[in-house]
Design an enzyme around this catalytic site. Structure first.
Site, PDB file in Angstrom:
ATOM      1  N   HIS A 123      79.284   5.709  16.132  1.00  0.00           N
ATOM      2  CA  HIS A 123      78.806   6.699  17.098  1.00  0.00           C
ATOM      3  C   HIS A 123      78.251   5.964  18.314  1.00  0.00           C
ATOM      4  O   HIS A 123      77.501   5.003  18.173  1.00  0.00           O
ATOM      5  CB  HIS A 123      77.709   7.555  16.459  1.00  0.00           C
ATOM      6  CG  HIS A 123      77.036   8.491  17.417  1.00  0.00           C
ATOM      7  ND1 HIS A 123      75.768   8.261  17.923  1.00  0.00           N
ATOM      8  CD2 HIS A 123      77.446   9.653  17.974  1.00  0.00           C
ATOM      9  CE1 HIS A 123      75.433   9.243  18.734  1.00  0.00           C
ATOM     10  NE2 HIS A 123      76.430  10.103  18.790  1.00  0.00           N
ATOM     11  N   HIS A 169      75.978   6.379  28.111  1.00  0.00           N
ATOM     12  CA  HIS A 169      75.444   7.597  27.517  1.00  0.00           C
ATOM     13  C   HIS A 169      74.937   8.454  28.655  1.00  0.00           C
ATOM     14  O   HIS A 169      73.914   8.148  29.268  1.00  0.00           O
ATOM     15  CB  HIS A 169      74.319   7.258  26.529  1.00  0.00           C
ATOM     16  CG  HIS A 169      73.995   8.378  25.597  1.00  0.00           C
ATOM     17  ND1 HIS A 169      72.830   8.438  24.866  1.00  0.00           N
ATOM     18  CD2 HIS A 169      74.680   9.498  25.267  1.00  0.00           C
ATOM     19  CE1 HIS A 169      72.825   9.519  24.126  1.00  0.00           C
ATOM     20  NE2 HIS A 169      73.936  10.186  24.364  1.00  0.00           N
TER      21      HIS A 169
END
Length: 520
Positions: A123, A169
């Site tokens: 992830h 991110h």
């Protein structure tokens, strides 16, 4: 006069002695050794290997390697060649290289569809630390691939000048890394630990022109390694065996095609096309064979595994379409809620489709959750933050030691069987969870516990043996000394050397346990 500080040092003495062979080792040696039990010749050692389930090993070669583990010059000329003394035999048993606790070969059937396997999944694979302010880099991607991870996740965003693609991110303080750097590192290291396919899951936040640039980058970087789908939709995923040394792309459908579809529906534009053709355009024929004869493929055409998140009623999202397969993503929180009311639908969906579980958004420190929550419901892609550490990640690392560490583990039959009794065994998995503790041995560098524990299992295919070693501290919290996690279905019966690892999953050079495993 100057001032002085006085420090009083106290020493604690530990008994040091070379670890002597325990009773089980002496008994095994005596049962197979000849000439009054002073040595074990090759034929006798071969019988021992057979009794341990290691028939077929080259006994002479193992002995030659084993006798190099310790000094024995004083025995030259006094023993047949090759042969083991009791100390040689003990050192051999304690060798992780010569006597590992689990099998090291791929032995599962690898010809079933991808949906029949648990897949080692990362992830936010580009993050070096926490989810809010750490650097983005290809270094954790390389590390993950070298450890056998098969699914790499990349979040794609336009760069500052809107003319290229960064990986970061989004909406955080994480510093970006260029997409092309990540792609090149994936190509270089994709198959360093396993020949089975690498899946790149793309979180797409791009404009159509940058999507086209991604398609061009991907095709140019991976070349023949990239697997193209033969059609816009498939009734079944290909197998890991058929995709050896291939890289495949998984992402949500491009927004511009869905937007175009919605506009046509709003305007009442009814063309004689099925839904897929209307949404995606006509199928691009012969992508693989025509690769060098045509312009670069469109972004939508390089997607092998089409993905999405549930919208609206969860029952609709979990419906299995017999004409196509797809990937559905749920957060760990969503999974818990869905599992409480739709457990049969979850398992049925994962027979043919891929189910991905990802950490909840509040895990800012890159912690993880209990992976069994996903596995027992058939989820193939239980996505973990690989840059952290802790017991959840130890379980993940241990689970994927199965099947030769290739990153693909066949799901248990009860999760693959279509029928009304799909849930048999699921209730038993939590019942398999138990913890047992040895007695404390104080002031000894080479402790011998000589204890036996019995674990009764209902679903051994999903069971993991987790071991932790602590240094007992009477006045404070015990100090961590090492850990390991082993898939029960892969354990080799007999006396085995079990390596220990630090908190970050790095194997200690010299710290290990000697354990005996028996299945009844």
């Amino acid at each position: 006069m100057g001032s002085y500080k006085c420090c009083l040092c106290f020493t604690r003495k530990f008994r040091w002695c070379e670890a002597e062979p325990p009773a089980d080792v002496r008994a095994a040696f005596a049962a197979h050794a000849g000439e009054g039990g002073s040595y074990m010749a090759a034929d006798q050692f071969r019988k021992f290997l057979s009794d341990q389930g290691d028939a077929g090993h080259d006994a002479e070669s193992v002995i030659e390697k084993g006798i190099q583990l310790g000094p024995r010059q004083h025995l030259r000329g006094k023993l047949p060649v090759p042969a083991f003394t009791l100390d040689d035999f003990h050192r051999y048993l304690f060798s992780v290289e010569l006597n590992p606790p689990i099998r090291s070969q791929v032995h599962h059937d690898m010809t079933a569809p991808l949906s029949h396997y648990y897949i080692y999944t990362g992830h936010n694979s580009y993050l070096t630390g926490n989810q809010l302010s750490s650097d983005c880099s290809d270094v954790p991607i390389i590390k993950a691939l070298k450890n056998g991870v098969r699914v790499i996740e990349l979040d794609m965003w336009p760069n500052a000048t809107k003319d290229n693609i960064d990986i970061l991110h989004g909406r955080t303080l994480t510093s970006p890394v260029e997409l092309i750097k990540c792609l090149r590192s994936i190509k270089e290291h994709a198959f360093s630990a396993s020949p089975y396919p690498v899946i790149i899951t793309l979180e797409d936040h791009l404009t159509p022109d940058l999507q086209a640039k991604v398609a061009e980058m991907v095709v140019e970087t991976f070349g023949d390694l990239l697997y193209y789908p033969d059609s816009e939709s498939s009734k079944e995923f290909p197998s890991p065996e058929s995709l050896k040394k291939r890289i495949i792309i998984s992402t949500k459908p491009p927004k511009e095609y869905l937007a175009a579809k919605n506009d046509k529906e709003k305007n009442g534009n009814s063309q004689n096309l099925n839904d897929d053709e209307e949404a995606w355009g006509k199928e691009v024929p012969g992508l693989q064979t025509e690769l060098n004869k045509r312009s670069p493929p469109e972004y939508k055409s390089i997607i092998t595994i089409r993905a999405g998140k549930p919208k609206g009623d969860i029952s609709e999202a979990l419906k299995d379409d017999p004409d196509k397969v797809r990937r559905l993503s749920l957060s760990e929180q969503q999974l818990e809620k869905v599992a409480a009311t739709h457990v049969a639908d979850l398992i049925r969906f994962s027979h043919r489709n891929l189910l991905r579980i990802y950490p909840k958004g509040t895990r800012f420190n890159s912690s993880n959750y209990n992976p069994f929550v996903g596995w027992i419901h058939g989820a193939q892609m239980v996505a973990f933050n690989m840059q952290g550490y802790g017991r959840s990640l130890w379980l993940m690392h241990g689970f994927y030691k199965s099947n030769g560490g290739c990153g693909y583990v066949k799901k248990p039959d009860f999760l693959l069987t279509v029928g009304p009794n799909n849930e048999v065994g699921i209730a038993g998995v939590p019942a398999d969870t138990m913890m047992k503790k040895t007695k404390i041995i104080e002031d000894n560098w080479t402790p011998v516990w000589n204890e036996e524990f019995i674990f009764r299992l209902t679903v051994p295919e999903l069971a993991l043996l987790r071991i932790e070693v602590h240094e007992y501290d009477m006045s404070e919290k015990d100090d961590f000394a090492g850990q390991t996690c082993l898939p029960v279905s892969e354990l080799r019966p007999g006396i085995r050397a079990v390596p220990l690892f630090n908190r970050k999953g790095i194997q200690f050079n010299s710290v290990k346990l000697l354990m005996r495993f028996e299945f009844v």
